[in-house]
Enzyme design. Structure first.
Site, short mmCIF file in Angstrom:
data_model
loop_
_atom_site.label_atom_id
_atom_site.label_comp_id
_atom_site.label_asym_id
_atom_site.label_seq_id
_atom_site.Cartn_x
_atom_site.Cartn_y
_atom_site.Cartn_z
N PRO A 108 0.81 -1.22 0.00
CA PRO A 108 0.00 0.00 0.00
C PRO A 108 0.85 1.27 0.00
CG PRO A 108 -0.93 -1.63 1.50
CD PRO A 108 0.36 -2.20 1.01
N THR A 111 -0.78 -9.96 -8.88
CA THR A 111 -1.42 -10.80 -9.90
C THR A 111 -1.38 -12.24 -9.40
OG1 THR A 111 -0.71 -9.28 -11.63
CG2 THR A 111 -1.27 -11.52 -12.34
N GLN A 127 -9.29 10.67 -45.85
CA GLN A 127 -7.93 10.80 -45.32
C GLN A 127 -7.94 10.93 -43.80
OE1 GLN A 127 -5.63 13.92 -47.12
NE2 GLN A 127 -5.28 12.76 -48.99
N GLY A 172 -19.91 5.18 -32.61
CA GLY A 172 -20.75 4.72 -31.48
C GLY A 172 -20.53 3.25 -31.18
N GLU A 197 4.43 -2.70 -13.59
CA GLU A 197 5.83 -2.97 -13.98
C GLU A 197 6.59 -1.66 -14.19
OE1 GLU A 197 7.53 -6.08 -15.40
OE2 GLU A 197 6.20 -7.17 -14.11
#
Ligand SMILES: Cc1cc2nc3c(=O)[nH]c(=O)nc-3n(C[C@H](O)[C@H](O)[C@H](O)COP(=O)(O)OP(=O)(O)OC[C@H]3O[C@@H](n4cnc5c(N)ncnc54)[C@H](O)[C@@H]3O)c2cc1C
Length: 414
Positions: free
Chosen positions: A142, A174, A309, A371, A394
């Site tokens: 923490p 992890t 474009q 959208g 990392e």
């Protein structure tokens, strides 16, 4: 031999072409990503759980195994791991992280441990078909994220029982709490700061190690991230990575004002950065391919939107930046494999550029889908959420810049 030939000029030795073995591996993984990972991606993102059935499938074909990752790690070009991670994360980053998470813990053991420790503990981080296992690398706390030197978890040696006693709280791990083997970075001598730290193996089922809160995340939700609480965790004296004798020698050198070498957590991160950067490249490539295809088929004003474009130029920038990021990844991975030191922080450069490219490119992909891109019916919104972690874990982008800044100026950049 002419001077030019001796210098390697004209020898044609420089190549960016993958060897035949790696091409085969890449294509094999691509098939797995298409047929197994992608169809499962949305479901496990919603469930926010480790996708055990996918891990099982991967174990069955020998993909989720120490042998496979080990072989790729040892590929003489250095490109084995980048190629593997790019393909897996092209499939899906959350599932990819579940498939790759144990490798960080394994790398910590290989980078800092003895060959015997690697031989005993790394296989237990993967298990096998029908009995899949995980590994977890627990450094962050923490109050110690970017500031690894601030780690407060303590490891105290109990000489009477030849055991280490670990106490503290790890966060953001992890596979934390659900892993078979945890690798824990702890302070042995707090007065020495980061140079007084070491890493410890906590074997399966060790009393005192428990899972704290499991985090509900923005992205890579199919990868488990949790706190790990260590309460009077006792491990045998031999389970300090590298062995106790080497640790004592190192600490004695520091106390005498000598050089301790690199700190354990930093060594792990430096070795893993090009691989992590390759994960980001995989997400970014997925987004470019998807957006390019969409731009060919979505028609507005009577023509495919890609004929404008405004859209094609965006795609051009996206594609070029993904390739540029991959080249930085391959350079760093190649250098690491050839034993060339990262004098200009080439590992950090690859992580910085790949992470930021993935965030930018996935955002542009949403823009190209309009959208649709903003809904969960299309994968680009998930890829954008997933990509963001690559500027954070990392080593954040800011920390990568600090490392690169120090390397190229020689100054104590803060
Ligand atoms: C999904 C996920 C998985 C993770 N997996 C693991 C794991 O397996 N094992 C593990 O040990 N950790 C893991 N981490 C932790 C991760 O490495 C940390 O989150 C990361 O190092 C940043 O630390 P922090 O979150 O405490 O942020 P902080 O260090 O508090 O940083 C906050 C902000 O301040 C900036 N900042 C801090 N210091 C400086 C500075 N000197 N100069 C400029 N800017 C600065 C940072 O760049 C950032 O923007 C994981 C995190 C996440 C979110």
């Amino acid at each position: 031999m002419s001077d030019a030939a001796e210098a390697g000029q004209g020898s044609g030795r420089f190549s960016l072409e993958l060897g035949a073995d790696l091409v085969q591996v890449r294509d094999w993984l691509h098939d797995f990503a298409v047929s197994v990972i992608r169809p499962a991606a949305a479901e496990w993102d919603e469930r926010e759980e480790t996708p055990w059935p996918v891990l099982e499938e991967a174990a069955k074909i020998g993909l989720y195994s120490l042998d496979f990752y080990g072989q790729q790690w040892l590929d003489p070009s250095g490109l084995g791991i980048p190629v593997v991670f790019e393909e897996l994360f092209w499939g899906d980053a959350g599932i990819g992280m579940s498939l790759a998470g144990s490798t960080l813990a394994a790398l910590a053991v290989v980078a800092n441990g003895t060959p015997e420790q690697a031989g005993e503990w790394c296989p237990q981080m993967f298990g096998g078909p029908g009995d899949v296992k995980l590994g977890a690398f627990c450094s962050s706390e923490p109050d110690a994220g970017s500031d690894v030197a601030a780690i407060r978890t303590r490891a105290v040696y109990d000489a009477a029982r030849d055991e280490w006693v670990l106490n503290g709280v790890k966060t953001w791990a992890t596979n934390g709490g659900i892993a078979n083997v945890h690798v824990v970075v702890a302070s042995v001598d707090p007065a020495l700061g980061s140079r007084g730290q070491a890493s410890f193996i906590v074997p399966p089922g060790t009393p005192g190690l428990s899972m704290g809160q499991k985090f509900r995340k923005h992205g890579i939700r199919a990868s488990h991230t949790a706190e790990v609480v260590l309460s009077d965790v006792r491990v045998p004296g031999s389970l300090v990575l590298g062995g106790r004798a080497r640790l004592e020698e190192r600490l004695a050198r520091v106390r005498e004002g000598g050089n301790a070498g690199e700190q354990a957590a930093m060594k792990t991160f430096e070795a893993s950065r090009p691989g992590v950067a390759a994960m980001a490249v995989g997400i970014a490539r997925a987004a470019v391919e998807y957006a390019a295809e969409y731009s060919r088929t979505r028609v507005q004003f009577g023509r495919p939107i890609g004929q404008n474009q405004g859209v094609a130029f965006m795609l051009a920038d996206m594609a070029a930046s993904v390739d540029a990021a991959r080249l930085l990844v391959w350079r760093a991975a190649w250098m690491a494999r050839q034993g060339k030191p990262f004098m200009r922080a080439e590992g950090s450069m690859s992580k910085l550029v790949a992470g930021e490219t993935a965030v930018r490119v996935t955002e542009q992909a949403i823009q190209i889908l309009g959208g649709n891109g903003y809904t969960r019916d299309f994968p680009v919104e998930r890829w954008h959420r997933d990509a963001k972690i690559f500027t954070i874990f990392e080593g954040t982008s800011e920390i990568q810049r600090v490392i690169i800044g120090r390397a190229i100026t020689g100054l104590d950049v803060r």
